[in-house]
Scaffold this motif. Structure first.
Motif, PDB file in Angstrom:
ATOM      1  N   THR A  83       4.239 -26.216 -33.516  1.00  0.00           N
ATOM      2  CA  THR A  83       5.675 -25.996 -33.289  1.00  0.00           C
ATOM      3  C   THR A  83       5.940 -24.734 -32.472  1.00  0.00           C
ATOM      4  OG1 THR A  83       5.838 -24.764 -35.381  1.00  0.00           O
ATOM      5  CG2 THR A  83       6.317 -27.138 -35.446  1.00  0.00           C
ATOM      6  N   ALA A 106       8.360 -26.190 -22.370  1.00  0.00           N
ATOM      7  CA  ALA A 106       8.129 -26.176 -23.816  1.00  0.00           C
ATOM      8  C   ALA A 106       9.443 -26.040 -24.574  1.00  0.00           C
ATOM      9  CB  ALA A 106       7.184 -25.036 -24.176  1.00  0.00           C
ATOM     10  N   SER A 136       4.098 -26.518 -13.974  1.00  0.00           N
ATOM     11  CA  SER A 136       4.230 -26.764 -15.405  1.00  0.00           C
ATOM     12  C   SER A 136       2.973 -27.377 -15.992  1.00  0.00           C
ATOM     13  CB  SER A 136       5.414 -27.690 -15.691  1.00  0.00           C
ATOM     14  OG  SER A 136       5.413 -28.062 -17.061  1.00  0.00           O
ATOM     15  N   THR A 170       5.813 -23.609 -17.519  1.00  0.00           N
ATOM     16  CA  THR A 170       5.296 -24.204 -18.754  1.00  0.00           C
ATOM     17  C   THR A 170       6.158 -23.799 -19.940  1.00  0.00           C
ATOM     18  OG1 THR A 170       3.054 -24.172 -17.833  1.00  0.00           O
ATOM     19  CG2 THR A 170       3.251 -24.430 -20.212  1.00  0.00           C
ATOM     20  N   PHE A 214       2.978 -28.988 -18.614  1.00  0.00           N
ATOM     21  CA  PHE A 214       3.378 -30.219 -19.292  1.00  0.00           C
ATOM     22  C   PHE A 214       3.492 -31.402 -18.339  1.00  0.00           C
ATOM     23  CE2 PHE A 214       4.858 -27.079 -22.370  1.00  0.00           C
ATOM     24  CZ  PHE A 214       4.563 -27.686 -23.581  1.00  0.00           C
ATOM     25  N   ASP A 246       1.875 -31.957 -24.197  1.00  0.00           N
ATOM     26  CA  ASP A 246       2.826 -32.257 -25.274  1.00  0.00           C
ATOM     27  C   ASP A 246       2.182 -33.140 -26.339  1.00  0.00           C
ATOM     28  OD1 ASP A 246       5.469 -32.252 -26.495  1.00  0.00           O
ATOM     29  OD2 ASP A 246       5.651 -34.317 -25.805  1.00  0.00           O
ATOM     30  N   LEU A 277      11.390 -29.168 -24.695  1.00  0.00           N
ATOM     31  CA  LEU A 277      10.816 -30.152 -25.602  1.00  0.00           C
ATOM     32  C   LEU A 277      10.965 -29.762 -27.071  1.00  0.00           C
ATOM     33  CD1 LEU A 277       7.564 -31.000 -23.605  1.00  0.00           C
ATOM     34  CD2 LEU A 277       9.540 -32.493 -23.943  1.00  0.00           C
ATOM     35  N   LEU A 333      -0.274 -31.028 -28.415  1.00  0.00           N
ATOM     36  CA  LEU A 333       0.436 -30.150 -29.342  1.00  0.00           C
ATOM     37  C   LEU A 333       0.969 -30.921 -30.542  1.00  0.00           C
ATOM     38  CD1 LEU A 333       2.375 -27.966 -26.746  1.00  0.00           C
ATOM     39  CD2 LEU A 333       0.475 -27.209 -28.182  1.00  0.00           C
ATOM     40  N   LYS A 334       1.568 -32.069 -30.278  1.00  0.00           N
ATOM     41  CA  LYS A 334       2.119 -32.872 -31.377  1.00  0.00           C
ATOM     42  C   LYS A 334       1.016 -33.371 -32.300  1.00  0.00           C
ATOM     43  CE  LYS A 334       6.536 -34.450 -29.495  1.00  0.00           C
ATOM     44  NZ  LYS A 334       6.716 -33.455 -28.439  1.00  0.00           N
ATOM     45  N   TYR A 388       9.920 -26.697 -28.599  1.00  0.00           N
ATOM     46  CA  TYR A 388       8.974 -25.747 -29.168  1.00  0.00           C
ATOM     47  C   TYR A 388       9.572 -24.342 -29.223  1.00  0.00           C
ATOM     48  CZ  TYR A 388       5.482 -29.393 -28.356  1.00  0.00           C
ATOM     49  OH  TYR A 388       4.786 -30.581 -28.367  1.00  0.00           O
TER      50      TYR A 388
END
Length: 211
Positions: free
Chosen positions: A137, A157, A120, A153, A122, A128, A160, A131-132, A162
């Motif tokens: 999104t 996502a 992964s 991955t 992440f 994460d 989380l 991306l934030k 997305y």
């Protein structure tokens, strides 16, 4: 294709674009070549990345841990894949095989995420967070391998929150049965869209034309 991709909130996640995976002479390339050639992997990767950049869709690089001497030697529970890397030295740091393919080099301002140790992108990285911080999104995944790092991955996502898109011909695996599992059996349980390169590039171009 009904999904839309606002350039302000979409990122292409380019996973593990290493020479060992993508280049003649790479350690894993001979095992990937039949599937990669059949789907047109390299041309499709080039197309999605170029179209994303042309339309101001963010490109983020999501690299695997580059092997270094001592990696995994004293771990309690290394995975089968990690044991293979330990033996074969895939993506060795400082080596040609552990460098990104010449056609997939980060451009100024593009994020290179912290390296992931497992599958992964992440787990134990800043993906994460990045991306934030950039208001993302929607994530569009491409690269290697379809049934390992891409799938892990993408699943993470979705967990989380997305919106997740898989691009079936901008990835490859070690055999056709693994590609089938990734896109026909497993992908539909978590991905919001499973598309072709032509479909996602058209969506990127269409999204830009509406802005």
């Amino acid at each position: 294709m009904s999904d839309t991709y606002d350039p302000c909130h979409t990122a292409v996640l380019l996973v593990d674009p290493f020479n060992d995976f993508l280049s003649e002479g790479g350690k894993v390339w001979p095992h990937l070549e039949p599937v990669a050639t059949k789907v047109g992997l390299l041309d499709h990767l080039r197309s999605v990345v170029a179209t994303a950049r042309e339309n101001d869709v963010r490109v983020m690089f999501v690299p695997h841990r580059r092997w270094e001497p001592g990696d995994y030697d004293d771990w309690d529970f290394p995975s089968p894949s990690q044991l293979k890397i330990q033996k074969m030295h895939h993506f060795a740091r400082g080596s040609w095989g552990g460098s990104f393919h010449d056609d997939f080099q980060p451009q100024p301002g593009e994020v290179v995420v912290h390296e992931h140790w497992g599958s992964s992108g992440f787990a134990n990285t800043d993906l994460d967070f990045q991306l934030k911080q950039h208001g993302i999104t929607h994530v569009v995944l491409l690269g290697l391998l379809a049934n390992t790092c891409i799938e892990a991955t993408a699943r993470f996502a979705q967990e989380l929150g997305y919106h997740v898109t898989l691009v079936r011909d901008a990835t490859a695996a070690l055999g056709p049965e693994m590609m089938h599992a990734a896109h026909e059996l497993n992908g539909p349980t978590f991905a919001h869209a499973i598309v072709t390169t032509d479909e996602v590039t058209a969506a990127f171009n269409g999204a830009q034309s509406r802005h």
